[in-house]
Design an enzyme around this catalytic site. Structure first.
Site, PDB file in Angstrom:
ATOM      1  N   TYR A  81       4.816  13.452  22.822  1.00  0.00           N
ATOM      2  CA  TYR A  81       4.355  13.368  24.204  1.00  0.00           C
ATOM      3  C   TYR A  81       2.840  13.565  24.209  1.00  0.00           C
ATOM      4  O   TYR A  81       2.327  14.672  24.374  1.00  0.00           O
ATOM      5  CB  TYR A  81       4.992  14.458  25.067  1.00  0.00           C
ATOM      6  CG  TYR A  81       6.444  14.281  25.407  1.00  0.00           C
ATOM      7  CD1 TYR A  81       7.150  13.136  25.050  1.00  0.00           C
ATOM      8  CD2 TYR A  81       7.133  15.271  26.109  1.00  0.00           C
ATOM      9  CE1 TYR A  81       8.486  12.981  25.374  1.00  0.00           C
ATOM     10  CE2 TYR A  81       8.469  15.124  26.443  1.00  0.00           C
ATOM     11  CZ  TYR A  81       9.139  13.986  26.072  1.00  0.00           C
ATOM     12  OH  TYR A  81      10.468  13.851  26.391  1.00  0.00           O
ATOM     13  N   GLY A 233      15.431   7.308  38.367  1.00  0.00           N
ATOM     14  CA  GLY A 233      16.476   6.307  38.500  1.00  0.00           C
ATOM     15  C   GLY A 233      16.344   5.220  37.459  1.00  0.00           C
ATOM     16  O   GLY A 233      15.924   5.457  36.327  1.00  0.00           O
TER      17      GLY A 233
END
Length: 313
Positions: A81, A233
């Site tokens: 990351y 989502g």
């Protein structure tokens, strides 16, 4: 002493009195965590790591410290990351070391990125020790609390997971988990060493039969199920892409909350073993995310949202 949530039903109370313990606790092996955690990925920029602009470094550090003040004791991160400007592990180390005794930092290995940020193929089993040691170095720890093996489309994860099990036996890792897997991969890993958590994409607008099965299996076996991209989502790594729709917005209004809070609350109400790790570099969004742990959806609201979930792809 950590303050308890003043009210467990009103997300409008987004003051520090609503803490992460409002959603309850679960265990990652022998490590107890509040079910609302924090995902560090977005601190480096967008969720796609190299797109978008990260928050100012000082703001990211402030967000991490605020998360801990709000009772967050489960932070999800990884050495891969990073962007050209930020490293999630470095931010965590700078913001929180020396670490609180109850803070659980979960990292993951498997994906491979070179120093320029370019993605390579999956790390080989013999490379995983170096990746674990890099997480240890960046975080300034002698042992990693939990390491997830992120499957990179391998048909079998036995060799990779076995390599991590050896590092667990050597004391570099306390507990192991798996990520982006199917039920057969979980069983494959469990035949080698205990698995304390499963991380898969899951949310109101992300419906996959294999993941639904994993959710059930984890509940039956007492394994933590940790969805990623629960708020985004189907947009996944690129951020929210689904239209919240009239149903979600109406439920949010009924609770004087936001659609994102409704999504998180729905996710948490899938079972007491379900954890949430929403990430943000925005202090206000952090407070809202934590407050979502106090939002209790009614049976009727859950049924309406379940119907939306079944329609999602």
């Amino acid at each position: 002493m950590r303050r308890r949530a003043r009210c467990a039903h009103d997300p409008r109370m987004t003051s520090p009195t609503i803490t992460a313990d409002a959603a309850g606790t679960w265990k990652l092996g022998d490590l107890s965590v509040n079910r609302i955690g924090f995902g560090a990925m977005r601190l480096t920029g967008s969720a796609a790591f190299h797109l978008g602009r990260p928050s100012e470094r000082e703001q990211s550090i402030a967000v991490l410290r605020k998360a801990v003040e709000l009772g967050v004791n489960h932070i999800d991160t990884a050495a891969f990351y990073f962007s050209s400007l930020r490293s999630a592990n470095e931010l965590i180390n700078s913001a929180l070391a020396p670490y609180p005794d109850d803070l659980v930092i979960v990292t993951k290995v498997g994906p491979f990125r070179d120093c320029s940020g370019e993605w390579g193929t999956s790390a080989r089993p013999d490379q995983l020790r170096g990746h674990v040691e890099e997480n240890l170095r960046q975080l300034g720890r002698d042992q990693l609390d939990v390491v997830n093996l992120r499957r990179m489309r391998q048909d079998s994860i036995a060799e990779h997971f076995g390599a991590l099990a050896e590092l667990r036996d050597a004391g570099l890792i306390r507990h192991l988990g798996v990520s982006d897997v199917e039920p057969r991969h979980l069983a494959e890993a469990q035949a080698i060493a205990p698995v304390v958590c499963v991380q898969n994409q899951y949310g109101l607008h992300a419906h996959r039969p294999q993941t639904e099965e994993l959710l059930r299996i984890c509940g039956e076996q007492g394994i933590a199920f940790v969805p990623f991209y629960a708020v985004a989502g189907k947009g996944g790594p690129h951020g929210p892409a689904a239209d919240d729709g009239d149903e979600v917005r109406a439920i949010a209004r009924a609770h004087a909350g936001t659609p994102a809070q409704v999504r998180l609350a729905w996710t948490l109400q899938q079972g007491p073993h379900v954890l949430a790790i929403p990430g943000t570099g925005n202090p206000d969004h952090l407070v809202q995310n934590v407050a979502a742990g106090a939002l209790r959806l009614t049976d009727d609201e859950m049924a309406r949202l379940d119907a939306l979930h079944r329609q999602a792809e």
